[in-house]
Motif scaffolding. Structure first.
Motif, PDB file in Angstrom:
ATOM      1  N   LEU B  28      14.238   8.923  -4.177  1.00  0.00           N
ATOM      2  CA  LEU B  28      13.767  10.196  -4.756  1.00  0.00           C
ATOM      3  C   LEU B  28      12.914  10.949  -3.737  1.00  0.00           C
ATOM      4  CD1 LEU B  28      12.805   9.009  -8.364  1.00  0.00           C
ATOM      5  CD2 LEU B  28      14.611  10.634  -7.781  1.00  0.00           C
ATOM      6  N   ALA B  29      12.037  10.220  -3.074  1.00  0.00           N
ATOM      7  CA  ALA B  29      11.184  10.860  -2.069  1.00  0.00           C
ATOM      8  C   ALA B  29      12.030  11.411  -0.926  1.00  0.00           C
ATOM      9  CB  ALA B  29      10.160   9.862  -1.545  1.00  0.00           C
ATOM     10  N   GLY B  30      13.115  10.695  -0.631  1.00  0.00           N
ATOM     11  CA  GLY B  30      14.003  11.146   0.434  1.00  0.00           C
ATOM     12  C   GLY B  30      14.788  12.394   0.070  1.00  0.00           C
ATOM     13  N   SER B  31      14.839  12.679  -1.231  1.00  0.00           N
ATOM     14  CA  SER B  31      15.545  13.887  -1.682  1.00  0.00           C
ATOM     15  C   SER B  31      14.544  15.022  -1.927  1.00  0.00           C
ATOM     16  CB  SER B  31      16.350  13.591  -2.942  1.00  0.00           C
ATOM     17  OG  SER B  31      15.480  13.260  -4.008  1.00  0.00           O
ATOM     18  N   GLU B  32      13.426  14.937  -1.228  1.00  0.00           N
ATOM     19  CA  GLU B  32      12.415  16.004  -1.240  1.00  0.00           C
ATOM     20  C   GLU B  32      11.605  16.072  -2.533  1.00  0.00           C
ATOM     21  OE1 GLU B  32      11.710  17.551   1.620  1.00  0.00           O
ATOM     22  OE2 GLU B  32      13.284  16.261   2.406  1.00  0.00           O
ATOM     23  N   ALA B  33      11.680  15.044  -3.360  1.00  0.00           N
ATOM     24  CA  ALA B  33      10.840  15.033  -4.556  1.00  0.00           C
ATOM     25  C   ALA B  33       9.443  14.510  -4.191  1.00  0.00           C
ATOM     26  CB  ALA B  33      11.463  14.149  -5.631  1.00  0.00           C
ATOM     27  N   ASN B  34       8.480  14.882  -5.004  1.00  0.00           N
ATOM     28  CA  ASN B  34       7.117  14.368  -4.850  1.00  0.00           C
ATOM     29  C   ASN B  34       7.012  13.127  -5.746  1.00  0.00           C
ATOM     30  OD1 ASN B  34       4.347  13.890  -5.330  1.00  0.00           O
ATOM     31  ND2 ASN B  34       3.853  15.979  -4.727  1.00  0.00           N
ATOM     32  N   ARG B  49      -3.917  -7.124  -0.400  1.00  0.00           N
ATOM     33  CA  ARG B  49      -3.746  -7.098   1.063  1.00  0.00           C
ATOM     34  C   ARG B  49      -2.978  -8.317   1.572  1.00  0.00           C
ATOM     35  NH1 ARG B  49      -6.986  -4.131   4.445  1.00  0.00           N
ATOM     36  NH2 ARG B  49      -8.491  -3.833   2.777  1.00  0.00           N
ATOM     37  N   ARG B  50      -3.245  -9.476   1.003  1.00  0.00           N
ATOM     38  CA  ARG B  50      -2.629 -10.701   1.530  1.00  0.00           C
ATOM     39  C   ARG B  50      -1.379 -11.132   0.777  1.00  0.00           C
ATOM     40  NH1 ARG B  50      -7.616 -14.694   3.272  1.00  0.00           N
ATOM     41  NH2 ARG B  50      -8.612 -13.247   4.702  1.00  0.00           N
ATOM     42  N   ALA B  51      -0.936 -10.337  -0.185  1.00  0.00           N
ATOM     43  CA  ALA B  51       0.269 -10.706  -0.929  1.00  0.00           C
ATOM     44  C   ALA B  51       1.511 -10.505  -0.059  1.00  0.00           C
ATOM     45  CB  ALA B  51       0.373  -9.856  -2.188  1.00  0.00           C
ATOM     46  N   ARG B  52       2.482 -11.370  -0.221  1.00  0.00           N
ATOM     47  CA  ARG B  52       3.763 -11.169   0.473  1.00  0.00           C
ATOM     48  C   ARG B  52       4.584 -10.218  -0.374  1.00  0.00           C
ATOM     49  NH1 ARG B  52       6.154 -16.849   2.453  1.00  0.00           N
ATOM     50  NH2 ARG B  52       7.748 -15.401   3.157  1.00  0.00           N
ATOM     51  N   ALA B  53       4.753  -9.015   0.106  1.00  0.00           N
ATOM     52  CA  ALA B  53       5.429  -7.992  -0.699  1.00  0.00           C
ATOM     53  C   ALA B  53       6.153  -7.014   0.220  1.00  0.00           C
ATOM     54  CB  ALA B  53       4.418  -7.265  -1.578  1.00  0.00           C
ATOM     55  N   SER B  54       7.251  -7.479   0.764  1.00  0.00           N
ATOM     56  CA  SER B  54       7.993  -6.637   1.714  1.00  0.00           C
ATOM     57  C   SER B  54       8.521  -5.379   1.031  1.00  0.00           C
ATOM     58  CB  SER B  54       9.145  -7.433   2.330  1.00  0.00           C
ATOM     59  OG  SER B  54       9.976  -7.952   1.309  1.00  0.00           O
ATOM     60  N   GLU B  55       8.858  -5.498  -0.277  1.00  0.00           N
ATOM     61  CA  GLU B  55       9.383  -4.332  -1.002  1.00  0.00           C
ATOM     62  C   GLU B  55       8.332  -3.224  -1.049  1.00  0.00           C
ATOM     63  OE1 GLU B  55       8.771  -7.276  -2.374  1.00  0.00           O
ATOM     64  OE2 GLU B  55      10.663  -8.228  -2.963  1.00  0.00           O
ATOM     65  N   LEU B  56       7.092  -3.637  -1.311  1.00  0.00           N
ATOM     66  CA  LEU B  56       6.021  -2.644  -1.387  1.00  0.00           C
ATOM     67  C   LEU B  56       5.710  -2.086   0.005  1.00  0.00           C
ATOM     68  CD1 LEU B  56       3.945  -1.145  -3.081  1.00  0.00           C
ATOM     69  CD2 LEU B  56       2.385  -3.065  -2.792  1.00  0.00           C
ATOM     70  N   ASP B  57       5.738  -2.934   1.015  1.00  0.00           N
ATOM     71  CA  ASP B  57       5.471  -2.460   2.373  1.00  0.00           C
ATOM     72  C   ASP B  57       6.494  -1.411   2.792  1.00  0.00           C
ATOM     73  OD1 ASP B  57       3.189  -3.929   2.808  1.00  0.00           O
ATOM     74  OD2 ASP B  57       4.300  -5.686   3.483  1.00  0.00           O
ATOM     75  N   GLN B  58       7.746  -1.631   2.406  1.00  0.00           N
ATOM     76  CA  GLN B  58       8.785  -0.639   2.711  1.00  0.00           C
ATOM     77  C   GLN B  58       8.466   0.694   2.046  1.00  0.00           C
ATOM     78  OE1 GLN B  58      12.373  -3.081   1.611  1.00  0.00           O
ATOM     79  NE2 GLN B  58      13.265  -1.849   3.251  1.00  0.00           N
ATOM     80  N   LEU B  59       7.977   0.592   0.829  1.00  0.00           N
ATOM     81  CA  LEU B  59       7.638   1.805   0.075  1.00  0.00           C
ATOM     82  C   LEU B  59       6.496   2.557   0.760  1.00  0.00           C
ATOM     83  CD1 LEU B  59       8.565   3.053  -2.625  1.00  0.00           C
ATOM     84  CD2 LEU B  59       6.675   1.857  -3.736  1.00  0.00           C
ATOM     85  N   LEU B  60       5.539   1.801   1.250  1.00  0.00           N
ATOM     86  CA  LEU B  60       4.343   2.411   1.827  1.00  0.00           C
ATOM     87  C   LEU B  60       4.597   3.076   3.182  1.00  0.00           C
ATOM     88  CD1 LEU B  60       1.766  -0.370   0.861  1.00  0.00           C
ATOM     89  CD2 LEU B  60       1.938   1.917  -0.115  1.00  0.00           C
ATOM     90  N   THR B  61       5.721   2.755   3.787  1.00  0.00           N
ATOM     91  CA  THR B  61       6.034   3.391   5.064  1.00  0.00           C
ATOM     92  C   THR B  61       6.677   4.758   4.861  1.00  0.00           C
ATOM     93  OG1 THR B  61       8.197   2.325   5.135  1.00  0.00           O
ATOM     94  CG2 THR B  61       6.377   1.192   6.255  1.00  0.00           C
ATOM     95  N   GLY B  62       7.018   5.067   3.622  1.00  0.00           N
ATOM     96  CA  GLY B  62       7.686   6.336   3.345  1.00  0.00           C
ATOM     97  C   GLY B  62       6.739   7.389   2.807  1.00  0.00           C
ATOM     98  N   ARG B  63       7.308   8.328   2.053  1.00  0.00           N
ATOM     99  CA  ARG B  63       6.529   9.467   1.558  1.00  0.00           C
ATOM    100  C   ARG B  63       6.049   9.247   0.130  1.00  0.00           C
ATOM    101  NH1 ARG B  63      10.007  13.371   0.831  1.00  0.00           N
ATOM    102  NH2 ARG B  63       8.343  14.871   0.521  1.00  0.00           N
ATOM    103  N   VAL B  64       6.117   8.035  -0.341  1.00  0.00           N
ATOM    104  CA  VAL B  64       5.735   7.741  -1.722  1.00  0.00           C
ATOM    105  C   VAL B  64       4.252   7.390  -1.792  1.00  0.00           C
ATOM    106  CG1 VAL B  64       6.131   6.223  -3.699  1.00  0.00           C
ATOM    107  CG2 VAL B  64       8.051   6.902  -2.234  1.00  0.00           C
ATOM    108  N   ARG B  65       3.568   8.020  -2.729  1.00  0.00           N
ATOM    109  CA  ARG B  65       2.159   7.681  -2.956  1.00  0.00           C
ATOM    110  C   ARG B  65       2.091   6.506  -3.933  1.00  0.00           C
ATOM    111  NH1 ARG B  65      -2.278  11.870  -5.316  1.00  0.00           N
ATOM    112  NH2 ARG B  65      -0.643  12.107  -6.848  1.00  0.00           N
ATOM    113  N   VAL B  66       1.258   5.526  -3.637  1.00  0.00           N
ATOM    114  CA  VAL B  66       1.170   4.336  -4.505  1.00  0.00           C
ATOM    115  C   VAL B  66      -0.259   4.177  -5.002  1.00  0.00           C
ATOM    116  CG1 VAL B  66       1.520   1.843  -4.689  1.00  0.00           C
ATOM    117  CG2 VAL B  66       3.042   3.211  -3.232  1.00  0.00           C
TER     118      VAL B  66
END
Lengths: 137, 108
Positions: B28-34, B49-66
């Motif tokens: 959704l973020a990639g389609s210019e949505a906020n 901080r110390r959780a193993r969460a690659s899915e969340l890390d991927q999200l945080l590298t993009g334009r999505v606010r968490v």
């Protein structure tokens, strides 16, 4: 308060099963305290949330009697939401799906709740600023 | 720009759907949505901080606010300082504000 809005929230989870219910009711409480009108459409197992015959129980594992355990009951939370609405300038319309109620034999609901049908959900949703569906997973 | 708020209340270790929920947020973020993802209940666990969460890390590298629900964090004794840098603790008001504003709010 910002401009009064109408919100519709559909709940589907049965009581005593999902933390989603608590979060959703926190959201209803917040909306009412801010003066927004809220319609809750309880569907499927969620119609038992307002069942008036829910009872507190003791907890032998904790070594607690009924009073000490003070087991939380969704019907009390819902009654509390009606109180919050009454104290402010907000309206809570709690609709239990009638067919779902009959299936489960939970006709006796806390004061303020009413029977309805999915058509009421549709009507509320189309007349609301926004609608949130909290679906069973 | 269309605004989305996705509520994620499950831990990725608890349910595999979380990964696809995060993928939807990225798309959704990639389609210019906020797009904002609001973590609640056990959904806040991967925000540590110390959780193993690659899915969340991927999200945080993009334009999505968490954001992570303050109440859910307190319930689980997770302090704000223990969160991943890009995750902000926030009250449930964020969800109500989005509803009132007419944003598209989805409980995943």
């Amino acid at each position: 308060m910002s401009e009064k809005k109408k919100l519709t929230i559909c709940l589907m989870d049965a009581p005593f099963e999902q933390a989603r219910t608590v979060t959703a009711l926190r959201l209803v409480d917040l909306a009412l305290r801010r003066g927004h009108d809220v319609t809750v459409f309880a569907y499927e197992g969620a119609v038992a949330l307002s069942f008036a015959k829910q009872k507190k129980h003791a907890n032998a594992v904790h070594g607690c009697g009924v009073e000490e355990e003070d087991h939380p009951l969704p019907r009390e939370w819902i009654a509390g939401l009606f109180e919050v609405a009454a104290q402010g300038d907000a309206k809570l319309d709690w609709i239990n799906c009638g067919l779902c109620v009959d299936e489960r034999g939970v006709e006796e609901a806390v004061q303020g709740c009413r029977r309805g049908s999915p058509a009421d959900f549709w009507g509320a949703a189309t007349g609301s600023t926004n609608t949130l569906v909290v679906a069973t997973r | 720009m269309t605004r989305y708020l996705l509520i994620e209340s499950r831990d990725p270790f608890e349910n595999g759907d979380v990964e696809s929920d995060f993928a939807l947020a990225r798309d959704l973020a990639g389609s210019e949505a906020n797009v904002t993802v609001f973590l609640a209940q056990n959904g806040v666990l991967p925000a540590r901080r110390r959780a193993r969460a690659s899915e969340l890390d991927q999200l945080l590298t993009g334009r999505v606010r968490v954001m992570a629900d303050e109440f859910s964090l307190r319930e689980r004794a997770i302090a704000s300082r223990d969160l991943r840098t890009s995750v902000a603790a926030a009250p449930l008001d964020v969800v109500l504000d989005a509803l009132v504003a007419g944003d598209r709010v989805l409980w995943m």
